[in-house]
Design a protein around this motif. Structure first.
Motif, PDB file in Angstrom:
ATOM      1  N   SER A 251       0.982  -0.938  -0.336  1.00 42.98           N
ATOM      2  CA  SER A 251      -0.633  -0.105  -0.056  1.00 42.98           C
ATOM      3  C   SER A 251       0.827   1.626  -0.059  1.00 42.98           C
ATOM      4  CB  SER A 251      -1.068   0.273   0.934  1.00 42.98           C
ATOM      5  OG  SER A 251      -0.330   0.292   2.609  1.00 42.98           O
ATOM      6  N   LEU A 252       0.448   2.434  -0.779  1.00 42.39           N
ATOM      7  CA  LEU A 252       1.186   3.712  -1.048  1.00 42.39           C
ATOM      8  C   LEU A 252       0.341   4.776  -0.365  1.00 42.39           C
ATOM      9  CD1 LEU A 252       2.950   3.545  -4.385  1.00 42.39           C
ATOM     10  CD2 LEU A 252       3.798   2.825  -2.414  1.00 42.39           C
ATOM     11  N   SER A 253       0.558   5.895  -0.533  1.00 37.51           N
ATOM     12  CA  SER A 253      -0.125   7.233   0.231  1.00 37.51           C
ATOM     13  C   SER A 253      -1.400   7.218  -0.818  1.00 37.51           C
ATOM     14  CB  SER A 253       0.026   8.132   1.047  1.00 37.51           C
ATOM     15  OG  SER A 253       1.837   8.870  -0.591  1.00 37.51           O
ATOM     16  N   GLY A 254      -1.980   7.962  -0.454  1.00 41.99           N
ATOM     17  CA  GLY A 254      -3.455   8.106  -1.915  1.00 41.99           C
ATOM     18  C   GLY A 254      -4.082   7.333  -2.206  1.00 41.99           C
ATOM     19  N   ASN A 255      -4.502   6.425  -1.721  1.00 42.78           N
ATOM     20  CA  ASN A 255      -5.102   5.280  -1.909  1.00 42.78           C
ATOM     21  C   ASN A 255      -5.080   4.686  -3.465  1.00 42.78           C
ATOM     22  OD1 ASN A 255      -7.370   5.545  -0.232  1.00 42.78           O
ATOM     23  ND2 ASN A 255      -8.199   6.842  -1.638  1.00 42.78           N
ATOM     24  N   CYS A 256      -3.708   3.710  -3.358  1.00 36.74           N
ATOM     25  CA  CYS A 256      -2.787   3.585  -4.511  1.00 36.74           C
ATOM     26  C   CYS A 256      -2.334   2.528  -3.813  1.00 36.74           C
ATOM     27  CB  CYS A 256      -1.604   4.228  -5.585  1.00 36.74           C
ATOM     28  SG  CYS A 256      -0.674   4.619  -4.792  1.00 36.74           S
ATOM     29  N   ILE A 257      -1.824   1.557  -4.696  1.00 32.31           N
ATOM     30  CA  ILE A 257      -1.130   0.552  -4.751  1.00 32.31           C
ATOM     31  C   ILE A 257       0.458   0.039  -5.479  1.00 32.31           C
ATOM     32  CG2 ILE A 257      -2.199  -0.727  -3.080  1.00 32.31           C
ATOM     33  CD1 ILE A 257      -3.234  -2.378  -5.507  1.00 32.31           C
ATOM     34  N   ASN A 258       1.765  -0.792  -4.798  1.00 27.21           N
ATOM     35  CA  ASN A 258       2.380  -1.334  -6.035  1.00 27.21           C
ATOM     36  C   ASN A 258       2.643  -2.596  -5.811  1.00 27.21           C
ATOM     37  OD1 ASN A 258       5.287   0.116  -7.190  1.00 27.21           O
ATOM     38  ND2 ASN A 258       5.432  -1.896  -5.951  1.00 27.21           N
ATOM     39  N   VAL A 259       2.242  -3.205  -6.816  1.00 28.86           N
ATOM     40  CA  VAL A 259       2.750  -4.218  -7.521  1.00 28.86           C
ATOM     41  C   VAL A 259       3.728  -4.741  -8.174  1.00 28.86           C
ATOM     42  CG1 VAL A 259       1.545  -6.113  -8.425  1.00 28.86           C
ATOM     43  CG2 VAL A 259      -0.251  -4.189  -7.369  1.00 28.86           C
TER      44      VAL A 259
END
Length: 605
Positions: A19-27
């Protein structure tokens, strides 16, 4: 939700979903097919399929950044062509929260990172000062007699901290506590939905020595099923606050890569503040782990490490490597039951304390008899496992003391109590790092089952009612543990040389038999004396102290002529396993008699 989602270039590390900031994710996930991607599952919404573009691919690794989702409202899985699978890097796994049930489906879950560690730090207790205690998280407190609210959980361990402190434990070794599927037989479709069952009845793997989702704590072991991450972290934090380290057992089959294993251990150290690992599996990358800079202050326990200058040189002040094997266990068991040709190995084991690679020793562990069963059964009794008693080790170096299993014969019960006390004294007077099996200190029994891998019931759960029934043994263990901790002579950081380097008239350690300074090593000898000279202690307060361990595992008494002490010093009796209750008093004679199958500990100074 489709219109809100944006898919772009991500980072190749860390692996899995972050999980990253600002309602985003890294995959970052390896895929073979160009038709691949991620499926998000919301509580109220239909599953959302997010395909990955090949432009986001480096080698076989897709590096994707996904924006515009309420991160913690979703679970997920991956698809790669026709195959669907759970992320092997998932920090949480959803679907296996109820212990002993076949999950309807498994999915990865994105976990919240917020946790107040309150300046928690790893304790870094040296191996020579460590006393390790092996337990099964569920079995430790699941029994109704445990007296805890959160039975069978990480929180249950927190509730038992005062008990662990009472014994003197400063290191817990947890049997597998990463997420694994304890029900083994159902065939799985696409790795995540149970499809059918084989003709063989499903088997429970209670111990958990199997491949699993190595980044996720086992959700069934958490009181808060929605937040196993927080449960595990809080357990570690509370144990650290009370001076107790946390070590985890991991089993890695040969199919797991070395780089993956290194990454798993690094993750648990950084994310969970774990103090060490007990590793098993034939292809664990021992040399890589020993040389890893991030793990240099983490205890690593394995079959053995390549001790080289790069892996474990003298510059490594915190000696973090140790090996374990069953050699000590079987040699000491044979000596305990008076077998021939066991004295030399016993003395060697009790003295051994190598400089670059430490040793963890034990007389019992999870796989095999408990200590109470070791002195109560000649043979394994594994009928409850459903394998016609064909499973488990045939040879246990055990002795039932005159009756197989439960008995009311006082002579047999007295001998068993004495043998258990003898076992604890030999274990705790051995120089390397001792490991105790949970429940041995109050005579926990598995009814002769030496392979209780599938027993999630009273066979494997600790029955805390036995604590009061066997208070004598428990109090004895506490006293011996306290004695070991008080006397650095019994757990030096370096190995004894058996030389009088200080020219004080006594070597640091010496062996004796019937006569002082003369030890018999023949194959039929079953008794010995060990004299520790406090002038060589690493604790200045022990200067001038002497400790004498008189051991007689023969079935007849033996007389020991005691080594002479400096003037005006007298021996005091500290322990005597031949008597019920506490032993104390001064020794006025030069010769003592050690009764059959008994040990005495004397101290002067």
């Amino acid at each position: 939700m489709k219109n809100q989602i944006k898919v772009g270039k991500g980072n190749p590390y860390p692996n899995g979903v972050t999980s990253l900031s600002g309602n985003c994710i890294n995959v970052a996930v390896a895929m073979q097919s160009e038709d691949c991607g991620m499926i998000l599952f919301g509580k109220m919404n239909e599953p959302e399929k997010i395909p990955f573009d090949t432009t986001l691919r480096i080698g076989d690794l897709y590096c994707v950044k996904i924006e515009g989702i309420e991160v913690f409202d979703y679970t997920y899985c991956f698809y790669d062509g026709d195959r669907m699978f759970v992320d092997k890097y998932a920090r949480c796994v959803s679907g296996n929260e109820k212990y002993g049930h076949i999950p309807a489906k498994l999915q990865g879950r994105i976990c919240r990172n917020s946790f107040d560690w309150e300046n928690d730090k790893n304790l870094q207790i040296p191996f020579h000062d460590s006393l390790l205690y092996l337990l099964h998280v569920r079995g430790f407190s699941k029994h109704k007699s445990s007296g805890v609210k959160a039975k069978g959980t990480f929180e249950g361990i927190i509730e038992k901290i005062p008990y662990l402190q009472e014994i003197g434990i400063n290191g817990l070794v947890l049997m597998p506590s990463y997420e694994f599927l304890e029900i083994e037989e159902p065939l799985l479709q696409n790795d995540w939905i149970p499809l059918a069952y084989s003709s063989k009845e499903s088997v429970l793997n209670y111990w958990g020595y199997k491949e699993g989702y190595y980044y996720a704590p086992k959700s069934a072991y958490a009181s808060d099923k929605k937040n196993p991450v927080g449960s595990f972290k809080n357990m570690v934090k509370q144990l650290h606050k009370n001076g107790i380290e946390v070590l985890m057992q991991f089993y890695f089959p040969n199919t797991v890569s070395g780089l993956y294993i290194v990454d798993v251990l690094r993750y648990w150290v950084c994310e969970y503040h774990v103090d060490g690992f007990w590793l098993s599996g034939e292809k664990v990358p021992a040399e890589m782990l020993a040389a890893d800079a991030l793990l240099k202050k983490t205890k690593l326990i394995y079959y053995g490490f390549p001790v080289t200058e790069t892996a474990a040189g003298v510059e490594n002040v915190y000696q973090n490597l140790a090996k374990y094997s069953d050699e000590y266990m079987y040699d000491i068991r044979r000596f305990l039951k008076s077998d021939e040709r066991t004295l030399r190995n016993t003395l060697q084991h009790m003295k051994m304390n190598p400089p670059k690679q430490k040793i963890v020793h034990y007389i019992t562990e999870a796989n095999g008899f408990t200590l109470a069963d070791l002195v109560s059964y000649d043979r394994k009794h594994n009928d409850d496992n459903g394998e016609k008693n064909q499973d488990g080790n045939l040879y246990n170096a055990s002795w039932n003391c005159g009756a197989e299993g439960k008995t009311k014969k006082k002579s047999v019960l007295d001998l068993r109590m004495k043998q258990m006390k003898n076992a604890f004294l030999l274990t705790l007077f051995t120089q390397s790092t001792p490991l105790l099996l949970a429940g041995d200190e109050f005579s926990n029994s598995q009814n002769g089952n030496n392979n209780a891998y599938c027993q999630d019931n009273a066979i494997s759960w600790l029955n805390w009612n036995d604590l009061e029934k066997n208070r004598e043994l428990f109090d004895f263990v506490k006293s011996v543990v306290s004695f070991r901790k008080e006397h650095a002579l019994l757990h030096r950081s370096t190995e004894y040389t058996m030389v009088d380097d200080l020219a004080c008239g006594y070597p640091d350690l010496s062996y004796h038999s019937d006569e002082p300074w003369k030890c018999r090593y023949d194959d039929l000898t079953r008794h010995f004396g060990m004299l520790y000279c406090g002038n060589y202690s690493e604790n200045v307060n022990e200067k001038g102290t002497f400790i004498y361990l008189a051991v007689n595992m023969h079935w007849i008494p033996h007389d020991f002529v005691l080594p002479k002490l400096p003037k005006k010093m007298k021996w005091q009796l500290k322990f005597d396993t031949s008597v019920r209750g506490e032993a104390a008093g001064g020794i006025e004679t030069e010769k003592i008699t050690i009764k059959e199958r008994s040990i005495q500990v004397l101290i002067a100074g």
